[in-house]
Design a protein around this motif. Structure first.
Motif, mmCIF file in Angstrom:
data_model
loop_
_atom_site.group_PDB
_atom_site.id
_atom_site.type_symbol
_atom_site.label_atom_id
_atom_site.label_comp_id
_atom_site.label_asym_id
_atom_site.label_seq_id
_atom_site.Cartn_x
_atom_site.Cartn_y
_atom_site.Cartn_z
ATOM 1 N N ASN A 101 41.108 -4.395 62.252
ATOM 2 C CA ASN A 101 41.101 -3.174 61.810
ATOM 3 C C ASN A 101 41.328 -2.345 63.250
ATOM 4 O O ASN A 101 41.547 -2.942 64.277
ATOM 5 C CB ASN A 101 39.347 -2.797 61.688
ATOM 6 C CG ASN A 101 38.757 -3.632 60.804
ATOM 7 O OD1 ASN A 101 39.565 -3.699 59.770
ATOM 8 N ND2 ASN A 101 37.631 -4.064 61.024
ATOM 9 N N THR A 102 41.871 -1.049 63.099
ATOM 10 C CA THR A 102 42.361 -0.138 63.968
ATOM 11 C C THR A 102 41.174 0.502 64.556
ATOM 12 O O THR A 102 40.394 1.165 63.740
ATOM 13 C CB THR A 102 43.372 0.698 63.683
ATOM 14 O OG1 THR A 102 44.548 0.084 62.805
ATOM 15 C CG2 THR A 102 43.962 1.763 64.488
ATOM 16 N N CYS A 103 40.915 0.930 65.898
ATOM 17 C CA CYS A 103 40.224 1.634 66.641
ATOM 18 C C CYS A 103 40.565 3.022 66.603
ATOM 19 O O CYS A 103 41.583 3.295 67.063
ATOM 20 C CB CYS A 103 39.870 1.164 68.117
ATOM 21 S SG CYS A 103 39.355 -0.542 68.134
ATOM 22 N N THR A 104 39.513 3.852 66.224
ATOM 23 C CA THR A 104 39.746 5.490 66.130
ATOM 24 C C THR A 104 39.279 5.949 67.187
ATOM 25 O O THR A 104 39.729 6.962 67.587
ATOM 26 C CB THR A 104 39.056 5.932 64.943
ATOM 27 O OG1 THR A 104 37.597 5.868 65.006
ATOM 28 C CG2 THR A 104 39.674 5.162 63.624
ATOM 29 N N GLY A 105 38.683 5.574 67.895
ATOM 30 C CA GLY A 105 38.001 5.925 69.265
ATOM 31 C C GLY A 105 36.829 6.872 68.871
ATOM 32 O O GLY A 105 36.076 7.427 69.763
ATOM 33 N N GLN A 106 36.629 6.878 67.648
ATOM 34 C CA GLN A 106 35.350 7.826 67.252
ATOM 35 C C GLN A 106 34.231 6.965 66.987
ATOM 36 O O GLN A 106 33.160 7.549 66.113
ATOM 37 C CB GLN A 106 35.761 8.684 65.751
ATOM 38 C CG GLN A 106 36.839 9.553 66.133
ATOM 39 C CD GLN A 106 36.785 10.561 67.320
ATOM 40 O OE1 GLN A 106 35.869 11.092 67.486
ATOM 41 N NE2 GLN A 106 37.811 10.690 68.138
ATOM 42 N N GLU A 107 34.091 5.648 66.992
ATOM 43 C CA GLU A 107 33.093 4.905 66.743
ATOM 44 C C GLU A 107 32.036 5.201 67.576
ATOM 45 O O GLU A 107 32.076 5.831 68.993
ATOM 46 C CB GLU A 107 33.361 3.443 66.811
ATOM 47 C CG GLU A 107 34.341 2.860 65.906
ATOM 48 C CD GLU A 107 35.803 3.215 66.329
ATOM 49 O OE1 GLU A 107 36.723 2.800 65.757
ATOM 50 O OE2 GLU A 107 36.102 3.790 67.572
ATOM 51 N N LYS A 108 30.846 4.872 67.023
ATOM 52 C CA LYS A 108 29.312 5.452 67.992
ATOM 53 C C LYS A 108 28.825 4.103 68.579
ATOM 54 O O LYS A 108 28.845 3.029 67.870
ATOM 55 C CB LYS A 108 28.445 6.107 67.097
ATOM 56 C CG LYS A 108 28.933 7.450 66.393
ATOM 57 C CD LYS A 108 29.476 8.471 67.561
ATOM 58 C CE LYS A 108 30.134 9.833 66.974
ATOM 59 N NZ LYS A 108 30.246 10.496 67.969
ATOM 60 N N LEU A 109 28.242 4.308 69.807
ATOM 61 C CA LEU A 109 27.694 3.041 70.485
ATOM 62 C C LEU A 109 26.316 2.955 69.924
ATOM 63 O O LEU A 109 26.030 1.799 69.907
ATOM 64 C CB LEU A 109 27.519 3.473 71.985
ATOM 65 C CG LEU A 109 28.815 3.315 72.843
ATOM 66 C CD1 LEU A 109 28.748 3.601 74.382
ATOM 67 C CD2 LEU A 109 29.724 2.138 72.735
ATOM 68 N N LYS A 110 25.794 3.789 69.565
ATOM 69 C CA LYS A 110 24.447 3.851 68.916
ATOM 70 C C LYS A 110 24.266 3.069 67.675
ATOM 71 O O LYS A 110 23.548 2.349 67.074
ATOM 72 C CB LYS A 110 23.732 5.396 68.710
ATOM 73 C CG LYS A 110 24.597 6.110 67.385
ATOM 74 C CD LYS A 110 23.749 7.442 67.388
ATOM 75 C CE LYS A 110 24.643 8.083 66.178
ATOM 76 N NZ LYS A 110 23.756 9.409 66.110
ATOM 77 N N ASP A 111 25.762 2.768 66.933
ATOM 78 C CA ASP A 111 25.844 2.022 65.736
ATOM 79 C C ASP A 111 26.002 0.502 66.167
ATOM 80 O O ASP A 111 25.887 -0.255 65.040
ATOM 81 C CB ASP A 111 27.077 2.273 64.795
ATOM 82 C CG ASP A 111 26.823 3.697 64.406
ATOM 83 O OD1 ASP A 111 25.624 4.348 64.158
ATOM 84 O OD2 ASP A 111 27.764 4.531 64.167
ATOM 85 N N LEU A 112 26.070 -0.044 67.235
ATOM 86 C CA LEU A 112 26.350 -1.221 67.535
ATOM 87 C C LEU A 112 24.964 -1.988 67.488
ATOM 88 O O LEU A 112 23.973 -1.524 68.007
ATOM 89 C CB LEU A 112 26.902 -1.359 69.024
ATOM 90 C CG LEU A 112 28.468 -0.987 69.015
ATOM 91 C CD1 LEU A 112 28.623 -1.019 70.424
ATOM 92 C CD2 LEU A 112 29.205 -1.793 68.231
ATOM 93 N N PRO A 113 24.885 -3.216 67.064
ATOM 94 C CA PRO A 113 23.627 -3.890 67.352
ATOM 95 C C PRO A 113 23.235 -4.122 68.775
ATOM 96 O O PRO A 113 23.898 -4.074 69.546
ATOM 97 C CB PRO A 113 23.834 -5.229 66.616
ATOM 98 C CG PRO A 113 25.080 -5.316 66.755
ATOM 99 C CD PRO A 113 25.951 -4.131 66.701
ATOM 100 N N CYS A 137 37.745 -4.049 66.302
ATOM 101 C CA CYS A 137 39.022 -3.338 66.178
ATOM 102 C C CYS A 137 39.852 -3.671 67.328
ATOM 103 O O CYS A 137 39.881 -4.138 68.516
ATOM 104 C CB CYS A 137 38.808 -1.875 65.766
ATOM 105 S SG CYS A 137 37.985 -0.986 67.171
ATOM 106 N N LEU A 138 41.405 -2.978 67.073
ATOM 107 C CA LEU A 138 42.329 -2.955 68.318
ATOM 108 C C LEU A 138 42.797 -1.438 67.991
ATOM 109 O O LEU A 138 43.019 -0.848 66.918
ATOM 110 C CB LEU A 138 43.292 -3.777 67.703
ATOM 111 C CG LEU A 138 42.972 -5.412 67.752
ATOM 112 C CD1 LEU A 138 44.252 -6.342 67.339
ATOM 113 C CD2 LEU A 138 42.721 -5.788 68.985
ATOM 114 N N PHE A 139 43.378 -1.073 69.208
ATOM 115 C CA PHE A 139 43.821 0.282 69.387
ATOM 116 C C PHE A 139 45.302 0.137 68.924
ATOM 117 O O PHE A 139 45.950 -0.903 68.830
ATOM 118 C CB PHE A 139 43.682 0.851 70.688
ATOM 119 C CG PHE A 139 42.340 1.376 71.277
ATOM 120 C CD1 PHE A 139 42.027 2.578 70.847
ATOM 121 C CD2 PHE A 139 41.750 0.371 72.192
ATOM 122 C CE1 PHE A 139 40.648 3.113 71.053
ATOM 123 C CE2 PHE A 139 40.190 0.813 72.320
ATOM 124 C CZ PHE A 139 39.961 2.168 72.014
#
Length: 839
Positions: A356-368, A343-345
């Motif tokens: 996609n737009t980065c919200t900053g609320q994404e979770k690192l644990k969701d990354l593969p 995504c992009l800020f």
């Protein structure tokens, strides 16, 4: 409060606007390595510094800070950033320290050995401690410390792993640089020393110009013009099943692209089916931004060595609260965030039309896991320990002392002009337990004292994976226990169906066969040949067959030895029973004939030709039949003494009696001539003298034989393959030949004398019958020699017994059967008048 600075050089490089057409350049020059996962190395450094600064028991009143510089895996950038470390923040001015509140105390190096070498060359001048998690043992700098164990332990671990699974046919893949060359040379030497062959050693050199798009490169490869065609064919389509990979970043990145290109060309998603990858410590599932779509299934079931590590408490929680705006002064986090989540800020300068737009609320644990892991990796664990090693070294420089009787510890020994070179004595002797409970210390060579974990990588279709610890290489363990492995815990590639893969040049030589090297091929390539007669091989792939121990023989498959049975002519076996019955029957017949002759002792036919000689001959023939029983049964000392000597003696008596009877006939007819002087020789005295004299000569020969080299029991292990021949060794072959020779001499003389007297008139003349009987006797013993010499064991004994019985029965039948016929069936002829009338 004192401030001390720790500088780091990370392997994380932001994706500087790279596009799909700007592919990885694995040659020289500026190298883009947009690998988001490497950002964890920065976070482990930040977490360690934060943990130390917040712990009042470690360096109270002292704050640690850090600067992070990117090397870009480029020598020029490394040199420039290293100069910045030893200069002011404003400009590059070595040897000038204008910011007295900040003291550079140590440098944490990157994972690339070449970059670390460039840094050590400059930092070594100022004796600034440099701690780096690199394996290159060629760097000998007093100020250089390695936060990894000795590389030799990893080499030995690889060899032990290959030996454990009996993999003797492997390929080696390394980068085309000094480290790769050193790895290949070291591994090939160690593998050859331990009986493992190298099918090939490939140094990856993949030059793909940034101006060439993926599609154009693929098109060239399809046309056979691509620079990667040979590498792809030799690596992916090779029959070698086990690959040892020097897993540096450049090597693994290029390898992934090669596999990707092969998948595109062949349309085969099971590219690595039937392959086992063995990786070195540098290996990790880290994916560049443009590689995220690549399948990681080709590394399913791979095995890799890793720096021993444990879960660090608090680190996952630290990552959970990570936010793009929470890390002040961190220029990497926003770039990492955009690359990781795709995504992009909103304030980004990049084109947002297709993003996609980065919200900053994404979770690192969701990354593969290939993009980012929540648990600390082995490389990050090394950086974490490196920070703590520096902190504990500083703490040793400044011992805790109570102040005014309070429990507060204060450090009062730091000089205001503390130099980083003063840290070396304390850093070299450092020894502490980190928060995970692992002991951290350096050996005398400045390397981490410890071993390596053996990791099994289990991948899943959703790009996730599991690290399964299945073994360890611990040089500090007891001898013989350095390498341990839990084979049951290993997950192999699905193509192997959970069966341990085979990695040999050719099929194993099974027991019962031996290896024979193929000309022009490595020593692991061989043909299998059956063991020769009398030899066995107990194990697979034996270089030579072995003889069975004494008393044992090989089975039909020549893979096992069985105890040999004793081989001798027994009374219990059919052949022994038959010969025993024959001997007893002939003995009984002889006794009956003797009884008949004694009963009719006064008849003319018995009295003719010396009645006493007749009795002596019958008794000697009886003994001849009975002496054959000495040859049956297991040879013992007494039976060996008596066998040949009793045979020779009683046969000499029998033949002497025949000779005496023949000479008596000849002399009797010569004495009937007028004026003959032979009358005085006719009588019992001459006959007795002949019998006693001839017998004494044979007895003397036997006595000399028994007193000098008598026969003895002997075990013949070699004559028969599956049995031990129990026989009587003759002791002296010369004496044995003398006994037989003398017996043959008597028989020949008797035959010649009887042959000369065969036509003498008179019904009492036995010369004809004696001639025929001696002809039979001599024929039997002449035909005895060839089979006796050509047979072994009990059959040789049976031949001699048969010859004794036949020759003795020949004498008995030819001499006494005509007389028995007259006595029993024609008694009217047994009178002197009738005999004279017939004559």
């Amino acid at each position: 409060m004192a401030n001390y600075l720790i500088s780091g050089c990370t392997g994380y490089v932001p994706d500087d606007g790279i596009t799909a057409q700007q592919m990885l350049n694995c040659g020289d020059g500026l190298t883009y390595n947009p690998t988001p996962k490497n950002y964890q190395h920065i976070l482990s450094l930040v977490f360690a510094v934060k943990e130390i600064n917040e712990n009042p028991k470690i360096l109270p009143n002292v704050s640690l800070g850090f600067h992070i510089y990117d090397s870009y895996l480029n020598a020029r950038m490394t040199h420039q950033n290293t100069m910045k470390l030893i200069s002011t923040d404003k400009r590059i001015a070595p040897n000038f320290k204008c910011e007295k509140e900040k003291h550079l105390i140590a440098v944490i190096g990157g994972f690339d050995s070449e970059i670390s070498l460039h840094m050590a060359t400059q930092l070594g001048i100022y004796k600034i401690p440099q701690i780096a998690p690199v394996m290159n043992t060629n760097m000998k700098f007093p100020s250089f410390y390695r936060m990894v164990p000795n590389e030799g332990h990893q080499y030995r671990g690889i060899v032990r792993l290959l030996q454990h699974f009996q993999w003797t046919w492997v390929g080696i893949i390394a980068s085309d640089d000094g480290d790769g060359e050193r790895f290949v040379q070291t591994m090939m030497k160690m593998l050859s020393k331990h009986g493992i062959c190298t099918a090939f050693s490939k140094k990856i050199v993949m030059y793909i110009s940034t101006a060439i798009t993926i599609s154009s490169q693929i098109g060239k490869v399809k046309e056979g013009e691509g620079l990667l065609m040979n590498e792809i064919i030799s690596l992916i389509n090779s029959e070698v099943r086990v690959y040892v990979l020097h897993a540096e970043v450049k090597t693994t990145t290029c390898l992934k692209w090669m596999i990707f290109l092969h998948m595109v060309l062949e349309g085969n998603t099971e590219t690595s089916a039937g392959k086992v990858w063995i990786m070195t410590v540098q290996w990790d599932f880290s994916t560049m931004a443009i590689q995220r779509a690549l399948d990681i299934g080709f590394f399913h079931g791979a095995l890799s060595f890793a720096i021993h590590s444990k879960e660090v408490m608090g680190f996952p929680e630290f990552l959970q609260f990570l936010h793009p705006d929470s890390q002040k002064g961190d220029d990497f986090i926003r770039i990492f965030w955009e690359q990781s989540f795709g995504c992009l800020f909103s304030d980004s300068d990049e084109d947002k039309e297709n993003g996609n737009t980065c919200t900053g609320q994404e979770k690192l644990k969701d990354l593969p896991g290939t993009v980012f892991e929540m648990s600390m990796t082995g490389q990050s664990y090394s950086i974490y320990n490196a920070i703590h090693a520096v902190a504990h070294a500083l703490q040793k420089m400044c011992p805790f002392r109570p102040s005014h009787g309070t429990i507060e510890n204060k450090c009062r020994l730091f000089p205001p002009n503390l130099q980083s070179s003063q840290l070396h004595p304390f850093l070299k002797s450092i020894s502490f337990n980190n928060s995970a409970g692992d002991l951290v210390s350096f050996d005398k060579e400045g390397q981490l004292a410890g071993g390596f974990d053996l990791i099994n990588w289990v991948t899943f279709p959703n790009q996730s994976f599991i690290r399964e610890k299945v073994g360890m290489m611990d040089p500090l363990a007891f001898p013989g226990k350095e390498f341990t492995i839990n084979e049951e815990a290993i997950t192999w590639h699905s193509m192997f169906n959970q069966v341990v893969p085979l990695a040999v040049c050719n099929d194993h030589c099974h027991p019962g066969h031996r290896r024979k090297k193929k000309e022009g091929k490595p020593f692991c390539c061989y043909d299998c040949h059956p063991c020769p007669e009398g030899k066995v091989s107990y194990q697979k792939d034996m270089d030579d067959c072995l003889k069975c121990p004494n008393g044992q023989f090989p089975n039909k498959n020549k893979n096992h030895c069985f105890p040999k049975n004793l081989h001798f002519l027994s009374f219990e076996e059919p052949l022994g029973i038959i010969l025993t019955i024959l001997a007893l029957c002939f003995s009984l017949i002889t006794v009956l004939v003797l009884r008949m002759f004694i009963k009719n002792k006064d008849t003319p036919i018995v009295k003719a030709n010396n009645r006493d000689l007749t009795y002596s001959l019958l008794v000697s023939l009886l003994l001849c039949f009975l002496c054959s029983l000495l040859f049956i049964g297991q040879p013992q000392i007494v039976s060996c003494y008596l066998r040949q000597t009793s045979f020779g003696l009683v046969f000499s008596v029998a033949v002497s009696c025949v000779l005496a009877k023949t000479i008596t006939v000849v002399l009797a007819f010569m004495a009937t001539k007028p004026g003959s002087r032979m009358r005085k020789w006719v009588g019992k005295r001459l006959a007795n003298t002949i019998v006693l004299g001839c017998s004494l000569i044979q007895a003397s020969i036997c006595a000399v034989w028994l007193s000098t080299a008598p026969p003895f029991p002997h075990l013949d292990m070699d004559s028969l393959a599956e049995e031990i021949v129990v026989e009587c060794n003759e002791g002296s072959i010369t004496m044995f030949c003398c006994v037989l020779g003398y017996l043959g001499f008597l028989a020949t003389v008797s035959f010649l004398v009887a042959f000369q007297a065969r036509k003498l008139p008179d019904i009492f003349n036995e010369a004809k019958f004696i001639t025929f009987s001696m002809l039979v006797f001599c024929s039997v013993w002449l035909s005895f020699v060839p089979p006796y010499l050509s047979t072994k064991g009990k059959y040789m004994v049976a031949v001699e017994i048969f010859s004794i019985l036949v020759s003795s029965s020949g004498l008995l039948g030819c001499i006494f059967f005509p007389k028995c016929y007259i006595i029993l069936l024609r008694p009217e002829l047994n009178n002197k008048d009738q005999l004279r009338r017939r004559n």
